[in-house]
Design a protein around this motif. Structure first.
Motif, PDB file in Angstrom:
ATOM      1  N   ALA A 147      -0.119  -3.089   5.300  1.00  0.00           N
ATOM      2  CA  ALA A 147       0.645  -4.193   5.973  1.00  0.00           C
ATOM      3  C   ALA A 147       1.879  -3.812   4.967  1.00  0.00           C
ATOM      4  N   THR A 148       3.328  -3.597   5.773  1.00  0.00           N
ATOM      5  CA  THR A 148       4.785  -2.833   4.791  1.00  0.00           C
ATOM      6  C   THR A 148       6.338  -3.765   6.082  1.00  0.00           C
ATOM      7  N   ARG A 149       7.094  -3.464   5.223  1.00  0.00           N
ATOM      8  CA  ARG A 149       7.896  -3.461   5.931  1.00  0.00           C
ATOM      9  C   ARG A 149       9.062  -3.058   7.140  1.00  0.00           C
ATOM     10  N   VAL A 150       7.730  -1.483   6.909  1.00  0.00           N
ATOM     11  CA  VAL A 150       8.927  -0.144   6.871  1.00  0.00           C
ATOM     12  C   VAL A 150       7.221   0.487   6.929  1.00  0.00           C
ATOM     13  N   GLU A 210       6.678   3.143   8.758  1.00  0.00           N
ATOM     14  CA  GLU A 210       6.662   4.628   8.625  1.00  0.00           C
ATOM     15  C   GLU A 210       6.790   5.286   7.314  1.00  0.00           C
ATOM     16  N   ARG A 211       6.903   4.146   6.895  1.00  0.00           N
ATOM     17  CA  ARG A 211       6.544   4.623   4.875  1.00  0.00           C
ATOM     18  C   ARG A 211       5.203   4.777   4.180  1.00  0.00           C
ATOM     19  N   ALA A 212       4.577   4.381   5.748  1.00  0.00           N
ATOM     20  CA  ALA A 212       2.907   4.129   5.379  1.00  0.00           C
ATOM     21  C   ALA A 212       2.111   5.868   6.482  1.00  0.00           C
ATOM     22  N   CYS A 253       0.231  -5.894  -3.165  1.00  0.00           N
ATOM     23  CA  CYS A 253       0.372  -5.604  -5.055  1.00  0.00           C
ATOM     24  C   CYS A 253       2.186  -5.198  -4.584  1.00  0.00           C
ATOM     25  N   LEU A 254       1.871  -6.191  -3.944  1.00  0.00           N
ATOM     26  CA  LEU A 254       3.584  -6.333  -3.760  1.00  0.00           C
ATOM     27  C   LEU A 254       4.660  -7.375  -5.064  1.00  0.00           C
ATOM     28  N   GLY A 255       5.529  -5.922  -5.559  1.00  0.00           N
ATOM     29  CA  GLY A 255       6.405  -6.333  -6.570  1.00  0.00           C
ATOM     30  C   GLY A 255       7.546  -5.384  -6.623  1.00  0.00           C
ATOM     31  N   ARG A 307       6.750  -8.714   8.237  1.00  0.00           N
ATOM     32  CA  ARG A 307       7.977  -8.982   7.787  1.00  0.00           C
ATOM     33  C   ARG A 307       7.894 -10.369   6.235  1.00  0.00           C
ATOM     34  N   TYR A 308       7.070  -9.757   5.620  1.00  0.00           N
ATOM     35  CA  TYR A 308       6.559 -10.800   4.509  1.00  0.00           C
ATOM     36  C   TYR A 308       6.785 -12.477   4.139  1.00  0.00           C
ATOM     37  N   SER A 309       8.550 -13.136   5.040  1.00  0.00           N
ATOM     38  CA  SER A 309       8.007 -13.728   4.401  1.00  0.00           C
ATOM     39  C   SER A 309       8.249 -15.377   6.190  1.00  0.00           C
ATOM     40  N   SER A 317       8.241 -14.987 -13.061  1.00  0.00           N
ATOM     41  CA  SER A 317       8.253 -15.342 -11.603  1.00  0.00           C
ATOM     42  C   SER A 317       6.508 -14.896 -12.038  1.00  0.00           C
ATOM     43  N   LYS A 318       6.077 -14.318 -12.616  1.00  0.00           N
ATOM     44  CA  LYS A 318       4.151 -13.695 -11.894  1.00  0.00           C
ATOM     45  C   LYS A 318       3.479 -14.431 -12.546  1.00  0.00           C
ATOM     46  N   ARG A 319       3.816 -15.073 -13.782  1.00  0.00           N
ATOM     47  CA  ARG A 319       3.250 -16.466 -14.322  1.00  0.00           C
ATOM     48  C   ARG A 319       2.723 -17.496 -13.238  1.00  0.00           C
ATOM     49  N   GLY A 376       0.923  -1.081  -0.105  1.00  0.00           N
ATOM     50  CA  GLY A 376       0.135   0.194  -0.196  1.00  0.00           C
ATOM     51  C   GLY A 376       0.787   1.481   0.125  1.00  0.00           C
ATOM     52  N   THR A 377       1.691   0.910   0.722  1.00  0.00           N
ATOM     53  CA  THR A 377       2.904   2.348   0.245  1.00  0.00           C
ATOM     54  C   THR A 377       3.851   2.973  -0.759  1.00  0.00           C
ATOM     55  N   GLY A 378       3.279   1.693  -1.951  1.00  0.00           N
ATOM     56  CA  GLY A 378       3.904   2.213  -3.334  1.00  0.00           C
ATOM     57  C   GLY A 378       2.583   2.667  -4.552  1.00  0.00           C
ATOM     58  N   PHE A 379       2.979   3.017  -5.840  1.00  0.00           N
ATOM     59  CA  PHE A 379       2.588   3.548  -6.615  1.00  0.00           C
ATOM     60  C   PHE A 379       1.231   3.687  -6.893  1.00  0.00           C
ATOM     61  N   LEU A 380       1.046   2.417  -7.119  1.00  0.00           N
ATOM     62  CA  LEU A 380      -0.313   1.479  -7.110  1.00  0.00           C
ATOM     63  C   LEU A 380      -1.416   1.303  -5.590  1.00  0.00           C
ATOM     64  N   GLY A 381      -0.947   0.785  -4.517  1.00  0.00           N
ATOM     65  CA  GLY A 381      -1.239   0.553  -3.434  1.00  0.00           C
ATOM     66  C   GLY A 381      -1.421   1.695  -3.045  1.00  0.00           C
TER      67      GLY A 381
HETATM   68  N1  NAP Z   1       3.218   0.407 -12.140  1.00  0.00           N
HETATM   69  C1  NAP Z   1       3.694  -0.256 -13.409  1.00  0.00           C
HETATM   70  O1  NAP Z   1       3.816   0.068 -14.361  1.00  0.00           O
HETATM   71  C2  NAP Z   1       3.032  -2.039 -12.975  1.00  0.00           C
HETATM   72  C3  NAP Z   1       2.881  -2.815 -14.910  1.00  0.00           C
HETATM   73  C4  NAP Z   1       2.371  -4.035 -14.472  1.00  0.00           C
HETATM   74  C5  NAP Z   1       2.439  -4.575 -13.305  1.00  0.00           C
HETATM   75  N2  NAP Z   1       2.964  -4.248 -11.881  1.00  0.00           N
HETATM   76  C6  NAP Z   1       2.666  -4.659 -10.951  1.00  0.00           C
HETATM   77  O2  NAP Z   1       2.211  -3.569 -10.088  1.00  0.00           O
HETATM   78  C7  NAP Z   1       2.246  -4.150  -8.880  1.00  0.00           C
HETATM   79  C8  NAP Z   1       2.447  -2.962  -7.689  1.00  0.00           C
HETATM   80  O3  NAP Z   1       3.349  -1.684  -8.489  1.00  0.00           O
HETATM   81  P1  NAP Z   1       4.137  -0.867  -8.461  1.00  0.00           P
HETATM   82  O4  NAP Z   1       4.158  -0.745  -9.190  1.00  0.00           O
HETATM   83  O5  NAP Z   1       3.292   0.649  -6.720  1.00  0.00           O
HETATM   84  O6  NAP Z   1       5.406  -1.105  -7.514  1.00  0.00           O
HETATM   85  P2  NAP Z   1       5.832  -0.314  -6.402  1.00  0.00           P
HETATM   86  O7  NAP Z   1       5.360   0.704  -5.979  1.00  0.00           O
HETATM   87  O8  NAP Z   1       7.615  -0.631  -7.101  1.00  0.00           O
HETATM   88  O9  NAP Z   1       6.106  -1.534  -5.617  1.00  0.00           O
HETATM   89  C9  NAP Z   1       5.405  -2.260  -4.661  1.00  0.00           C
HETATM   90  C10 NAP Z   1       5.569  -2.095  -3.014  1.00  0.00           C
HETATM   91  O10 NAP Z   1       6.362  -3.258  -2.917  1.00  0.00           O
HETATM   92  C11 NAP Z   1       6.931  -3.509  -1.893  1.00  0.00           C
HETATM   93  N3  NAP Z   1       9.124  -4.194  -1.976  1.00  0.00           N
HETATM   94  C12 NAP Z   1       9.265  -2.965  -2.684  1.00  0.00           C
HETATM   95  N4  NAP Z   1      10.193  -3.729  -3.282  1.00  0.00           N
HETATM   96  C13 NAP Z   1      10.516  -4.663  -1.742  1.00  0.00           C
HETATM   97  C14 NAP Z   1      11.160  -5.306  -1.718  1.00  0.00           C
HETATM   98  N5  NAP Z   1      13.171  -5.493  -2.050  1.00  0.00           N
HETATM   99  N6  NAP Z   1      11.102  -6.158  -0.437  1.00  0.00           N
HETATM  100  C15 NAP Z   1       9.643  -7.165  -0.419  1.00  0.00           C
HETATM  101  N7  NAP Z   1       8.584  -5.791  -0.734  1.00  0.00           N
HETATM  102  C16 NAP Z   1       9.241  -4.780  -1.755  1.00  0.00           C
HETATM  103  C17 NAP Z   1       7.158  -2.342  -1.025  1.00  0.00           C
HETATM  104  O11 NAP Z   1       6.630  -2.320  -0.137  1.00  0.00           O
HETATM  105  P3  NAP Z   1       6.806  -1.870   1.429  1.00  0.00           P
HETATM  106  O12 NAP Z   1       7.991  -0.747   1.498  1.00  0.00           O
HETATM  107  O13 NAP Z   1       6.089  -0.720   1.878  1.00  0.00           O
HETATM  108  O14 NAP Z   1       7.417  -3.219   2.401  1.00  0.00           O
HETATM  109  C18 NAP Z   1       5.771  -1.300  -2.276  1.00  0.00           C
HETATM  110  O15 NAP Z   1       5.282  -0.652  -2.030  1.00  0.00           O
HETATM  111  C19 NAP Z   1       3.047  -5.299  -8.517  1.00  0.00           C
HETATM  112  O16 NAP Z   1       3.401  -6.353  -8.168  1.00  0.00           O
HETATM  113  C20 NAP Z   1       3.818  -4.803 -10.245  1.00  0.00           C
HETATM  114  O17 NAP Z   1       4.521  -6.010 -10.432  1.00  0.00           O
HETATM  115  C21 NAP Z   1       3.390  -2.569 -12.275  1.00  0.00           C
END
Ligand code: NAP
Length: 322
Positions: A35-38, A40-42, A80-82, A60-62, A133-135, A13-18
């Motif tokens: 849910a986040t590793r940190v 403060e980021r949220a 939304c992890l990725g 702790r994701y694992s 890995s996604k597939r 949820g801290t990420g771009f889409l989340g």
């Molecule tokens: N952006 C695109 O153009 C796009 C296109 C197609 C599919 N997607 C998929 O959509 C989802 C969301 O994309 P997004 O662009 O919003 O992603 P993002 O902002 O890069 O990251 C999403 C979250 O992943 C966690 N994360 C990042 N690095 C990590 C690491 N090394 N270990 C554990 N957690 C980590 C972070 O959570 P915390 O730091 O809070 O733990 C972060 O908030 C992903 O699954 C991505 O593959 C994105």
């Protein structure tokens, strides 16, 4: 659906889409555990709800117990992890397969009503390790939780995106830009607000009248299909930086990408070059945004709002666009 309290858990949820998904769930009256590793980021998300409505949650994701704790009490879970590239301690398999499977198992055990997993468009065809890995992750998650809803977006655009902002920054600095594989790869860029809305509909709309997102895969693309070359042309139009485009065969791009991948935040990796060998567009016969009642937003409505800041002199430099 409302037998449980209105609690949702968003991983990433801290990420771009989340962050867009968190905001929409909050607007619907949900308490959202981010849910986040940190945690403060949220914190920046807290003002989008009332006091206590956004709950940064250390995970702790694992660790299966930690994932279960994050999901406990929630009726909706969104993943939304990725990652786009690997590092020694962050592997595609962990983020796109092993951890989401832990979520899927916890969703089954905790009586979650809707589980939405964000995958990526083109994973069936692409040969990159990211796509593989996604597939494989999709299959493993479906095996653990058959009613998961999978969203496969094409490249996502919006003010804080990685893709358009990165190329706009490169165009600011370099007079030449690489046209990898001749720039023929097709994309169907989709607006971040539309992807977030798709997740919201899949999470909240009741099952009725033939609508049931559970167990379905949605492919999410915008209204336009564009080639890599056309994306550069759009960048030139909105940023004012018209650059010389240099065709680069995939084999040469892979060598360049190897060196670029050594940077702390790689601009390009050989695996990303590999993924450019296949088009990234919605396949015919698949469920799409329109099946969720969403008409996709065109790039021309959104891109100028943030790409014009890359113009020399800023967005008001050109009176015609001011
Ligand atoms: N952006 C695109 O153009 C796009 C296109 C197609 C599919 N997607 C998929 O959509 C989802 C969301 O994309 P997004 O662009 O919003 O992603 P993002 O902002 O890069 O990251 C999403 C979250 O992943 C966690 N994360 C990042 N690095 C990590 C690491 N090394 N270990 C554990 N957690 C980590 C972070 O959570 P915390 O730091 O809070 O733990 C972060 O908030 C992903 O699954 C991505 O593959 C994105």
């Amino acid at each position: 659906m409302s037998a449980k309290r209105k609690i949702a858990t968003v991983f990433g949820g801290t990420g771009f889409l989340g962050r867009h998904i968190v905001k929409r769930l909050v607007a619907e009256g949900y308490t959202v555990k981010v849910a986040t590793r940190v945690p403060e980021r949220a914190y920046f998300l807290k003002p989008c709800g009332s006091v206590g409505q956004v709950v940064p949650f250390l995970c702790r994701y694992s660790d299966p117990a930690s994932v279960r704790e994050a999901i406990e009490g929630a009726s909706i879970v969104v993943n939304c992890l990725g990652i786009l590239y690997e590092r020694r301690r962050r592997r595609f398999h962990d983020l796109h397969n092993q951890i989401p499977v832990l979520m899927a198992e916890a969703c089954m055990r905790e009586g979650v009503v809707r589980f939405i997993h964000i995958s990526a468009l083109g994973v069936d065809q692409a040969r990159s390790r990211y796509a593989a890995s996604k597939r494989e992750g999709e299959r493993a998650i479906q095996a653990a939780c058959p009613w998961v809803t999978i969203m496969r977006p094409s490249v996502i655009f919006g003010p804080e995106d990685n893709f358009f902002n990165m190329f706009a920054r490169l165009a600011q600095i370099f007079p030449l830009l690489p046209l990898i594989g001749g720039g023929k790869t097709k994309f169907q860029p989709v607006y971040v607000g539309d992807v977030a809305q798709a997740v919201l509909v899949a999470a909240l709309r009741p099952v009725a009248g033939g609508f049931d997102p559970r167990g379905q895969i949605y492919e999410l693309g915008g209204p336009e299909v564009v080639t890599f070359r056309q994306i550069y042309e759009l960048l030139a139009k909105y940023t004012g930086h018209k650059r010389i485009l240099v065709p680069l065969p995939f084999s040469v791009a892979k060598i360049d990408a190897f060196f670029l991948s050594l940077l702390p935040r790689p601009l390009l990796t050989p695996d990303q070059v590999e993924s450019l060998k296949t088009d990234n567009v919605v396949g015919s016969g698949n469920l799409t945004l329109s099946d969720l009642g969403i008409s996709p937003t065109g790039m021309s409505l959104i891109l100028p709002s943030y790409l014009e800041t890359y113009r020399a002199g800023g967005r008001f430099a050109d009176k015609k666009t001011a």
